[in-house]
Design a protein around this motif. Structure first.
Motif, PDB file in Angstrom:
ATOM      1  N   GLY A 209       0.784  -1.227   0.000  1.00 13.85           N
ATOM      2  CA  GLY A 209       0.000   0.000   0.000  1.00 13.85           C
ATOM      3  C   GLY A 209       0.819   1.281   0.000  1.00 13.85           C
ATOM      4  O   GLY A 209       0.265   2.377   0.165  1.00 13.85           O
ATOM      5  N   LYS A 210       2.130   1.181  -0.195  1.00 13.09           N
ATOM      6  CA  LYS A 210       3.003   2.349  -0.152  1.00 13.09           C
ATOM      7  C   LYS A 210       3.580   2.649  -1.533  1.00 13.09           C
ATOM      8  O   LYS A 210       3.871   1.727  -2.295  1.00 13.09           O
ATOM      9  CB  LYS A 210       4.159   2.123   0.827  1.00 13.09           C
ATOM     10  N   PRO A 211       3.792   3.944  -1.843  1.00 12.17           N
ATOM     11  CA  PRO A 211       4.448   4.296  -3.115  1.00 12.17           C
ATOM     12  C   PRO A 211       5.946   4.048  -3.032  1.00 12.17           C
ATOM     13  O   PRO A 211       6.518   3.919  -1.936  1.00 12.17           O
ATOM     14  CB  PRO A 211       4.145   5.784  -3.260  1.00 12.17           C
ATOM     15  N   TYR A 212       6.595   4.019  -4.175  1.00 14.74           N
ATOM     16  CA  TYR A 212       8.037   3.781  -4.236  1.00 14.74           C
ATOM     17  C   TYR A 212       8.799   4.773  -3.356  1.00 14.74           C
ATOM     18  O   TYR A 212       9.725   4.393  -2.628  1.00 14.74           O
ATOM     19  CB  TYR A 212       8.521   3.890  -5.684  1.00 14.74           C
ATOM     20  N   SER A 213       8.419   6.047  -3.411  1.00 13.73           N
ATOM     21  CA  SER A 213       9.176   7.068  -2.694  1.00 13.73           C
ATOM     22  C   SER A 213       9.185   6.833  -1.189  1.00 13.73           C
ATOM     23  O   SER A 213      10.186   7.106  -0.516  1.00 13.73           O
ATOM     24  CB  SER A 213       8.615   8.462  -3.001  1.00 13.73           C
ATOM     25  N   GLU A 314      15.065  -0.608  -4.485  1.00 12.24           N
ATOM     26  CA  GLU A 314      15.988   0.069  -5.397  1.00 12.24           C
ATOM     27  C   GLU A 314      16.646  -0.915  -6.359  1.00 12.24           C
ATOM     28  O   GLU A 314      16.686  -0.675  -7.568  1.00 12.24           O
ATOM     29  CB  GLU A 314      17.065   0.796  -4.586  1.00 12.24           C
ATOM     30  N   VAL A 315      17.149  -2.021  -5.825  1.00 10.73           N
ATOM     31  CA  VAL A 315      17.845  -2.969  -6.693  1.00 10.73           C
ATOM     32  C   VAL A 315      16.880  -3.608  -7.688  1.00 10.73           C
ATOM     33  O   VAL A 315      17.269  -4.004  -8.792  1.00 10.73           O
ATOM     34  CB  VAL A 315      18.591  -4.027  -5.856  1.00 10.73           C
ATOM     35  N   GLU A 316      15.595  -3.672  -7.338  1.00 12.89           N
ATOM     36  CA  GLU A 316      14.608  -4.260  -8.242  1.00 12.89           C
ATOM     37  C   GLU A 316      14.331  -3.394  -9.462  1.00 12.89           C
ATOM     38  O   GLU A 316      13.709  -3.852 -10.428  1.00 12.89           O
ATOM     39  CB  GLU A 316      13.314  -4.540  -7.490  1.00 12.89           C
ATOM     40  N   LEU A 317      14.805  -2.139  -9.446  1.00 12.07           N
ATOM     41  CA  LEU A 317      14.704  -1.327 -10.659  1.00 12.07           C
ATOM     42  C   LEU A 317      15.442  -1.987 -11.813  1.00 12.07           C
ATOM     43  O   LEU A 317      15.119  -1.767 -12.987  1.00 12.07           O
ATOM     44  CB  LEU A 317      15.259   0.074 -10.404  1.00 12.07           C
ATOM     45  N   TYR A 318      16.429  -2.792 -11.483  1.00 10.43           N
ATOM     46  CA  TYR A 318      17.176  -3.526 -12.508  1.00 10.43           C
ATOM     47  C   TYR A 318      16.248  -4.466 -13.274  1.00 10.43           C
ATOM     48  O   TYR A 318      16.274  -4.505 -14.516  1.00 10.43           O
ATOM     49  CB  TYR A 318      18.310  -4.306 -11.837  1.00 10.43           C
ATOM     50  N   SER A 446      23.165  -1.524  -9.957  1.00 10.67           N
ATOM     51  CA  SER A 446      21.943  -2.168 -10.451  1.00 10.67           C
ATOM     52  C   SER A 446      20.803  -1.165 -10.492  1.00 10.67           C
ATOM     53  O   SER A 446      20.047  -1.082 -11.474  1.00 10.67           O
ATOM     54  CB  SER A 446      21.566  -3.348  -9.537  1.00 10.67           C
ATOM     55  N   LYS A 447      20.675  -0.405  -9.418  1.00 13.78           N
ATOM     56  CA  LYS A 447      19.638   0.627  -9.346  1.00 13.78           C
ATOM     57  C   LYS A 447      19.803   1.647 -10.468  1.00 13.78           C
ATOM     58  O   LYS A 447      18.825   2.017 -11.147  1.00 13.78           O
ATOM     59  CB  LYS A 447      19.703   1.318  -7.981  1.00 13.78           C
ATOM     60  N   ILE A 448      21.039   2.109 -10.679  1.00 15.85           N
ATOM     61  CA  ILE A 448      21.276   3.148 -11.678  1.00 15.85           C
ATOM     62  C   ILE A 448      20.994   2.640 -13.083  1.00 15.85           C
ATOM     63  O   ILE A 448      20.439   3.364 -13.922  1.00 15.85           O
ATOM     64  CB  ILE A 448      22.708   3.684 -11.557  1.00 15.85           C
TER      65      ILE A 448
END
Length: 502
Positions: A209-213, A314-318, A446-448
């Protein structure tokens, strides 16, 4: 398209100029400004102010295009200034290149009523009329443009309440973040930086239920910046002084630390400056930072922990962005395996040293001040997303600079300088540090990789894609450490980094 309006009283010509700068600060490609009013109402004065602000030159000669009908300017966004007073037929507007001008940049039009409706309705209309000894400007625009202008007028009003009242505004920076920066110059005062950081709106819920930020603990307003700035300055670290603030509106007027960075004119890292930055980090990590710091008297901010949830999302942005770009959308099995293997790696960080993590300690945020001594030679900016977490993260941000190629020899020199400074200050476990460094370097890169692809695909900012080969090389370096064995298998297995890893 529906429009509403704003009004501003302009007591004299200087107020017309300031209004032009307020408007110029938020213009974007595709904006058309229709300037209306009788002869002598101030349309040309307003147009000149807007053009000069966009070009960034207050002394720029801006002739009236009464006879040429159109004048072009090479600004940060291309500008064309039309004066249609002598237009004999509305059809001539198209021959003058109006449509092309709108597609390429910003268009200012005096006497728009002579265009016979060809400029369209979805424009910013500014009507100037006499009122007493001054003028009144009535600004009507589509809602999105009017909101931009309204925000800029709020900023202009803020400046007028400071020691920089009457100062000139100029665009400085606005890129990947939700913040924008301007310079403000006033006679007899040092140049200062205006930070425009409105409250960050929550995005859609992505987990629990939370946004990424919220999960990644990204700053939602200026309170974290003010609090961390106070904490850093309290330790004698060169963060900018805050001269004026409106925390509710998200506007700060801060010290200009300078414009010289830590890279040379060819975009290469200057080794001496990177070494000095590593030594500054060692100084910063020797401090026992409290979890809470003061925003203003009576108000405190709690620095979030760089917890498992933040590192994971963050790492899942990969896998969310980078993998689909390179190999196609991964199935659930691949995503689950990725998460499991990273969880095993993150568990090793329980033993890592924790400190204040500024989160983006790299070349864009480091100011070199060669006339100073010691650590004061480096000014630091952009730390509002700071956390309490593995201190090695910021060392990885510096030694594997996302925007600059740091060769392995310099990377090792940076690490050696940091470790020497830490050891000189007291007990320091270098082996434990190097393990945490490798883990946080792999996590960050990975995040970047994911963020840079997202900036291209979602936000239309392709300039970040040129950095991908560098980030892949950094990933390969980090993955050599034995602590990364579980995820090294994953990255090599999907063959995205195989040439570099192998």
């Amino acid at each position: 398209m529906s429009a509403r309006s704003l009004q501003r009283h302009l007591a004299d010509e200087s107020r017309t100029v300031l209004l032009g700068e307020d408007i110029a600060a938020v213009l974007k490609p595709g904006d058309v400004l229709a300037l209306e009013g009788d002869l002598g109402a101030g349309k040309t004065t307003l147009a000149r102010a807007i053009i000069r602000a966009l070009v960034g030159d207050q002394s720029l000669e801006v002739p009236s295009p009464t006879f040429t009908l159109v004048q072009s300017y090479d600004a940060r966004i291309p500008v064309r200034h039309f004066d249609l007073y002598r237009l004999s037929d509305p059809g001539e507007l198209l021959e003058l290149g109006f449509d092309e001008a709108r597609e390429e940049g910003i268009v200012l039009v005096e006497w728009p009523e002579r265009a016979g409706g060809l400029i369209g309705d979805d424009v910013i209309r500014i009507r100037l009329d006499e009122e007493g000894e001054g003028r009144v400007a009535d600004i009507a625009a589509p809602p999105e443009a009017l909101a931009r202008i309204g925000r800029s007028l709020v900023i202009g009003d803020f400046i007028e309440k400071t020691d920089w009242a009457g100062g000139h505004r100029a665009f400085l920076l606005g890129d990947a973040s939700t913040r924008a920066y301007e310079t403000v110059t006033a006679e007899g005062k040092p140049r200062v930086i205006l930070m425009n950081a409105p409250q960050r709106p929550d995005g859609p819920p992505v987990r629990d239920g939370k946004p990424y930020s919220r999960i990644a603990h990204l700053a939602e307003n200026v309170k974290p910046f003010v609090a961390i700035d106070n904490a850093l300055r309290g330790q004698g670290i060169a963060a900018p002084e805050i001269f004026a603030r409106d925390i509710r509106q998200g506007i700060l007027l801060i010290e200009d630390l300078g414009s010289e960075g830590v890279i040379d004119g060819a975009g290469r890292p200057i080794a001496e400056r990177y070494i000095a930055a590593a030594e500054l980090l060692a100084r910063l990590h020797a401090v026992d930072w409290p979890h809470e710091c003061e925003i203003v008297p009576g108000s405190r901010y709690r620095i979030p922990d760089y917890d498992h949830g933040a590192m994971t999302i963050e790492v899942e942005l990969y896998v969310d962005w980078y993998l689909p770009e390179m190999t196609g959308t991964p199935d659930a099995h691949i995503r689950d395996r990725f998460a499991r293997q990273w969880n095993a790696v993150f568990d090793r960080l329980k033993r890592a040293e924790k400190s204040l993590v500024l989160r983006d300690f790299h070349s864009p945020n480091l100011i070199w001040r060669g006339d100073r001594k010691g650590h004061d030679r480096l000014g630091i900016i952009d730390f509002q997303d700071a956390l309490i977490g593995p201190s090695a993260y910021d060392v990885a941000s510096l030694a594997m600079d996302a925007r600059v190629t740091v060769e392995p020899v310099l990377e090792r020199a940076i690490l050696d300088a940091y470790c020497r400074a830490r050891s000189a200050a007291g007990a320091f476990d270098r082996a434990a540090f190097e393990e945490a460094y490798a883990i946080m370097a792999a996590q960050r890169n990975s995040k970047i990789l994911g963020i840079f692809v997202r900036l291209n695909n979602r936000d239309g900012k392709p300039q970040y894609m040129k950095h991908l080969p560098r980030i892949r090389d950094y990933m390969a370096r980090a993955l050599r450490h034995e602590a990364l064995a579980p995820v090294r298998e994953f990255y090599a297995g999907i063959d995205v980094l195989a040439p570099a890893v192998g």
